[in-house]
Motif scaffolding. Structure first.
Motif, mmCIF file in Angstrom:
data_model
loop_
_atom_site.group_PDB
_atom_site.id
_atom_site.type_symbol
_atom_site.label_atom_id
_atom_site.label_comp_id
_atom_site.label_asym_id
_atom_site.label_seq_id
_atom_site.Cartn_x
_atom_site.Cartn_y
_atom_site.Cartn_z
ATOM 1 N N LYS A 1 -9.809 1.705 -7.130
ATOM 2 C CA LYS A 1 -10.590 0.782 -5.971
ATOM 3 C C LYS A 1 -10.070 0.851 -4.789
ATOM 4 C CE LYS A 1 -9.139 -3.041 -7.684
ATOM 5 N NZ LYS A 1 -9.080 -4.410 -8.440
ATOM 6 N N LYS A 2 -8.876 1.039 -4.560
ATOM 7 C CA LYS A 2 -8.757 1.619 -2.881
ATOM 8 C C LYS A 2 -8.971 2.718 -2.880
ATOM 9 C CE LYS A 2 -5.740 -1.270 -1.511
ATOM 10 N NZ LYS A 2 -5.624 -1.819 -0.708
ATOM 11 N N SER A 3 -9.774 3.977 -3.571
ATOM 12 C CA SER A 3 -10.362 5.177 -3.212
ATOM 13 C C SER A 3 -11.453 5.121 -2.642
ATOM 14 C CB SER A 3 -10.434 6.006 -4.737
ATOM 15 O OG SER A 3 -8.875 6.487 -4.400
ATOM 16 N N LYS A 4 -12.760 4.060 -3.465
ATOM 17 C CA LYS A 4 -13.423 3.772 -3.398
ATOM 18 C C LYS A 4 -13.267 2.403 -1.467
ATOM 19 C CE LYS A 4 -17.265 0.179 -3.393
ATOM 20 N NZ LYS A 4 -17.290 -0.968 -2.841
ATOM 21 N N ALA A 5 -12.886 2.114 -1.170
ATOM 22 C CA ALA A 5 -12.594 2.018 0.166
ATOM 23 C C ALA A 5 -12.857 2.658 0.886
ATOM 24 C CB ALA A 5 -11.690 0.542 0.507
ATOM 25 N N VAL B 1 5.562 -3.560 -3.104
ATOM 26 C CA VAL B 1 4.002 -3.803 -2.674
ATOM 27 C C VAL B 1 4.127 -5.033 -2.267
ATOM 28 C CG1 VAL B 1 1.367 -3.609 -1.881
ATOM 29 C CG2 VAL B 1 3.292 -1.716 -2.728
ATOM 30 N N ASP B 2 3.920 -5.446 -4.038
ATOM 31 C CA ASP B 2 3.411 -7.303 -3.893
ATOM 32 C C ASP B 2 5.021 -8.381 -3.999
ATOM 33 O OD1 ASP B 2 0.760 -5.908 -4.773
ATOM 34 O OD2 ASP B 2 1.342 -6.098 -6.994
ATOM 35 N N HIS B 3 6.033 -7.578 -4.413
ATOM 36 C CA HIS B 3 7.371 -8.731 -3.900
ATOM 37 C C HIS B 3 7.840 -9.079 -2.758
ATOM 38 C CE1 HIS B 3 11.014 -10.615 -5.446
ATOM 39 N NE2 HIS B 3 10.210 -11.755 -6.073
ATOM 40 N N TYR B 4 7.842 -7.612 -2.539
ATOM 41 C CA TYR B 4 8.533 -7.576 -1.223
ATOM 42 C C TYR B 4 8.086 -7.053 -0.227
ATOM 43 C CZ TYR B 4 13.369 -8.189 -3.825
ATOM 44 O OH TYR B 4 14.305 -9.183 -4.638
ATOM 45 N N GLY B 5 6.893 -6.722 0.016
ATOM 46 C CA GLY B 5 6.168 -6.183 1.096
ATOM 47 C C GLY B 5 6.185 -4.939 2.006
ATOM 48 N N TRP B 6 7.615 -4.309 1.831
ATOM 49 C CA TRP B 6 7.968 -2.721 2.209
ATOM 50 C C TRP B 6 6.853 -1.772 2.042
ATOM 51 C CZ3 TRP B 6 12.788 -2.624 -1.846
ATOM 52 C CH2 TRP B 6 13.549 -3.777 -1.715
ATOM 53 N N PHE B 7 6.150 -2.032 1.477
ATOM 54 C CA PHE B 7 5.110 -0.627 1.504
ATOM 55 C C PHE B 7 3.272 -1.551 1.347
ATOM 56 C CE2 PHE B 7 8.788 1.715 0.970
ATOM 57 C CZ PHE B 7 8.089 3.110 0.774
ATOM 58 N N THR B 8 2.838 -0.806 2.097
ATOM 59 C CA THR B 8 1.098 -1.005 1.810
ATOM 60 C C THR B 8 0.995 0.011 -0.035
ATOM 61 O OG1 THR B 8 0.214 0.843 3.267
ATOM 62 C CG2 THR B 8 0.634 -1.928 4.379
ATOM 63 N N ASP B 9 -0.216 -1.027 -0.064
ATOM 64 C CA ASP B 9 -0.891 -0.182 -1.049
ATOM 65 C C ASP B 9 -1.160 1.183 -0.606
ATOM 66 O OD1 ASP B 9 -1.199 -1.816 -3.349
ATOM 67 O OD2 ASP B 9 -2.498 -3.139 -2.324
ATOM 68 N N ASP B 10 -1.919 1.463 0.105
ATOM 69 C CA ASP B 10 -1.996 3.119 0.699
ATOM 70 C C ASP B 10 0.002 3.647 1.554
ATOM 71 O OD1 ASP B 10 -4.859 2.835 0.881
ATOM 72 O OD2 ASP B 10 -4.629 2.185 3.459
ATOM 73 N N GLU B 11 0.222 3.231 1.570
ATOM 74 C CA GLU B 11 1.500 3.334 1.590
ATOM 75 C C GLU B 11 2.435 4.129 -0.079
ATOM 76 O OE1 GLU B 11 3.103 2.348 6.199
ATOM 77 O OE2 GLU B 11 3.822 0.986 4.376
ATOM 78 N N PHE B 12 2.154 3.958 -0.585
ATOM 79 C CA PHE B 12 2.635 3.700 -1.114
ATOM 80 C C PHE B 12 1.965 4.281 -2.303
ATOM 81 C CE2 PHE B 12 3.354 2.834 -6.138
ATOM 82 C CZ PHE B 12 4.534 2.856 -6.874
ATOM 83 N N GLY B 13 0.378 4.388 -2.298
ATOM 84 C CA GLY B 13 -0.186 5.886 -3.200
ATOM 85 C C GLY B 13 -0.003 7.033 -2.251
ATOM 86 N N ASP B 14 0.613 7.173 -0.728
ATOM 87 C CA ASP B 14 0.762 8.126 -0.730
ATOM 88 C C ASP B 14 2.122 9.227 -0.483
ATOM 89 O OD1 ASP B 14 -1.511 8.196 1.400
ATOM 90 O OD2 ASP B 14 -0.604 7.670 2.593
ATOM 91 N N LEU B 15 2.433 8.284 -1.180
ATOM 92 C CA LEU B 15 4.329 8.357 -1.636
ATOM 93 C C LEU B 15 4.160 8.075 -2.693
ATOM 94 C CD1 LEU B 15 7.362 7.899 -1.577
ATOM 95 C CD2 LEU B 15 7.181 5.947 -1.694
#
Length: 186
Positions: free
Chosen positions: A124-128, A26-40
């Motif tokens: 924090k993502k859940s709150k959002a 997520v942070d270094h390469y940007g292959w996934f967003t936080d939401d996509e990573f959370g789903d995965l």
């Protein structure tokens, strides 16, 4: 390189390497967003087997197809295999030494902090996504089910996925019905 770094520094098994995978993907390469990573991550936790290799396999496949999948899995497991051979041979000779026991104990708080940091990011993502009230209810309910009633986390994740799917489907259907009704009246 992303999964090779995870394989080298992911001390403590799959769950402790999840923050490292997140940092790379997520942070270094940007292959996934936080939401996509959370789903995965949620989906990966419902499937049997080690989480680190499941994440590596899927992410590698999604980024570079079958070759990417093989590359990511090998990059994840080879450092551990080589390190285990080298370290277990050495540690077995010095296992009774205080410095070896201290080194092993010192890593536990670091891994715990990394997992806590990832938990806070997901909170924090859940709150959002759903607000504090619903997020806290789900967190507390999950805690009670897992810790006190000993319900398997995969079952809880499956139930939450169904809840989210039917909840989303219901609100989408309601919006669609409102749209059709508004279109018919005009």
């Amino acid at each position: 390189m992303a999964f090779f770094r995870v394989g080298i520094f992911g001390y403590g098994g799959g769950p402790s390497s999840i923050p490292l995978v997140h940092k790379e993907v997520v942070d270094h390469y940007g292959w996934f967003t936080d939401d996509e990573f959370g789903d995965l991550l949620a989906l990966g936790n419902t499937l049997p087997g080690p989480i680190a290799t499941k994440l590596a396999g899927y992410i590698g496949y999604r980024i570079a197809g079958p070759f990417g999948m093989i590359n990511a899995i090998l990059a994840t497991i080879l450092p551990s295999i080589l390190a285990m051979i080298a370290l277990l041979t050495t540690l077995s000779m010095y296992k009774d030494k205080a410095w070896v026991q201290g080194m092993t104990k010192a890593v536990v708080p670091v891994v715990g902090f990394m997992l806590a940091q990832l938990t806070w990011q997901f909170t924090k993502k859940s709150k959002a996504g759903m607000g504090w009230t619903q997020a806290i209810v789900i967190i507390v309910l999950s805690l009670v089910l897992m810790e006190f009633l000993k319900v398997h986390p995969g079952i809880i994740i499956g139930l939450l996925l169904l809840y989210a799917w039917f909840g989303t489907w219901g609100s989408s259907k309601k919006k669609q019905d409102e749209y059709v009704k508004a279109s018919g009246e005009s």
